[in-house]
Structures are given as C-alpha cells and as structure tokens.
Scaffold this active site. Sequence first.
Site, PDB file in Angstrom:
ATOM      1  N   SER A  44       0.861  -1.182   0.000  1.00 53.38           N
ATOM      2  CA  SER A  44       0.000   0.000   0.000  1.00 53.38           C
ATOM      3  C   SER A  44       0.895   1.229   0.000  1.00 53.38           C
ATOM      4  O   SER A  44       2.092   1.134   0.311  1.00 53.38           O
ATOM      5  CB  SER A  44      -0.871   0.001   1.264  1.00 53.38           C
ATOM      6  OG  SER A  44      -1.497   1.247   1.479  1.00 53.38           O
ATOM      7  N   TYR A  74      -1.807  -1.307  10.670  1.00 50.49           N
ATOM      8  CA  TYR A  74      -1.915  -1.415   9.212  1.00 50.49           C
ATOM      9  C   TYR A  74      -0.637  -0.912   8.544  1.00 50.49           C
ATOM     10  O   TYR A  74      -0.079  -1.573   7.651  1.00 50.49           O
ATOM     11  CB  TYR A  74      -3.122  -0.599   8.729  1.00 50.49           C
ATOM     12  CG  TYR A  74      -3.377  -0.692   7.243  1.00 50.49           C
ATOM     13  CD1 TYR A  74      -4.035  -1.792   6.709  1.00 50.49           C
ATOM     14  CD2 TYR A  74      -2.963   0.316   6.372  1.00 50.49           C
ATOM     15  CE1 TYR A  74      -4.276  -1.887   5.340  1.00 50.49           C
ATOM     16  CE2 TYR A  74      -3.197   0.233   5.012  1.00 50.49           C
ATOM     17  CZ  TYR A  74      -3.858  -0.876   4.495  1.00 50.49           C
ATOM     18  OH  TYR A  74      -4.082  -0.972   3.149  1.00 50.49           O
TER      19      TYR A  74
END
Length: 251
Positions: free
Chosen positions: A142, A155
């Site tokens: 990401s 995350y």
Amino acid sequence: METTFKDKVALVTGGSFGIGRATALAFAEKGAKVVVVDWIENEETLNLIKASGGEAIFVKCDVSKAADVKAMVEKTIAAFGRLDYAFNNAGIEGATAKTSDCTDENFDKTIGVNLKGIWLCMKYEIPKILKQGKGVIVNCSSVAGLVGFAGLPAYVASKHGVIGLTKTAALEYAKLGIRVNAVCPGVIKTPMMDRLTGSKKEAEDQFTGLEPVGRMGEPEEIANAVVWMCSDEASFITGLAMAVDGGFVAQ
C-alpha cells in the site's frame, strides 16, 4: 479472450471483492486459469469468470492460518497441476486508533492477516513454483507501506513489513526463476474504502483530496499493474515496490 497467459495458473487471495476481484478477472481475460481465494464464501468472482468463458475454482482460506494456506496451494495443484502466478492480496484495515491506543488484539489480527498471511502464502507457493522453474509473485502492500498514516499503526506496520518481506524473497529466488514484487495502491474505490469512509461523500472527498490526480483509483487500474508485473514484459523487474497511486507518494 486474450491468451497472454494461456495454460498458466494464477492464484489471487482476497479475490471476492475490490482489487482482488478485478485482478482475478484480468488474469482470466488473458487466458489464465484462476484460483479465487477468500475467507468469505462468495463465488461471485468465480461466476463472473465462468460467465466470460474462463476457468476457475474457489477456495476458502484464512491466510493467517498455516493449515489453510497449505491446503489452498495443494488444492490449486490438485485442480490445475501447476502454479505460475500468485497475487497475495488478502488484507484488512484494522481498527483506527493512535499508537498508544491500539489494542493488542487489533495489532495481532492486522499483522496476522496482512503480514504473516503474505509470508505464509509465499512459504507454500514458492516450493511449487520452484518445481516448474519459473513464476511470479506479487504481494499487495500500500502507499501505507511507503509513508505513515496517523491512526493506523498496525496497518502501516504490516504494509511496510510486506515490502521488506518482498525484497528479501526477491533476492533469495532471483537466480531460481521466481520474480517477487509488491504493488502499493493509493486511494482506491473498494469496499475497504467504503468501510473507512462510511460511504459518506464528505469523508470520500477528504480521501480524494489526498490524490494529486483529483480522484480515487479504480480496482482495475491496480489489476492492470499486477498482471503486467506477472508478464514477460516485466521480466527484468524483481524486488520492486511499485506505487500505483495517482502521485500520492510524490507529494
């Protein structure tokens, strides 16, 4: 149907929705047989592939569990006899909280799916690919693997870890026929984004405002990048964490 990947087999985790679904469909459109993997029993992606004339199976798997992942790969080989491409995409966003407020449970679960899950996938995928002598793995990181995001410590840590794991595996297997790369999506219009924004326009506009191109990306735009990285056109690329992000990390 294109035949770029004719007689090849592609495995896609998190394949029921969003980026995973778009990538599974993209592989199928280019002629690959597809293994659609998800922890939720949802065969919509499978049915879309079959409706377009493609060949696919669905495998239920929790990527944080070694037994599930081992069985996933074994079912792939049992069904199609080989594994050429793997897009290790399954992931969760976890709960939003500052670092000091993040719970043990949230941290462990997020790392378990997003980072341990990708390690487990590669652990069981690589030996099968090695037997063939050639293959490609793409892991989903990401932009949160390239920069920090306040309120998402688990995350962000998991997605940074994915890049490190990708680079390590790329070096280990560079001379053994396996290329390993990571894709780093920016703000993409997916069910995960809908959960983060509550599908509220004001919240969506805030995320869109983070993108220099002035819009969210589409799942198909990530899928195109993944399929390209698996193709022979990217034959000299390994160990890369490629941002597909509308300029997000260029700011």
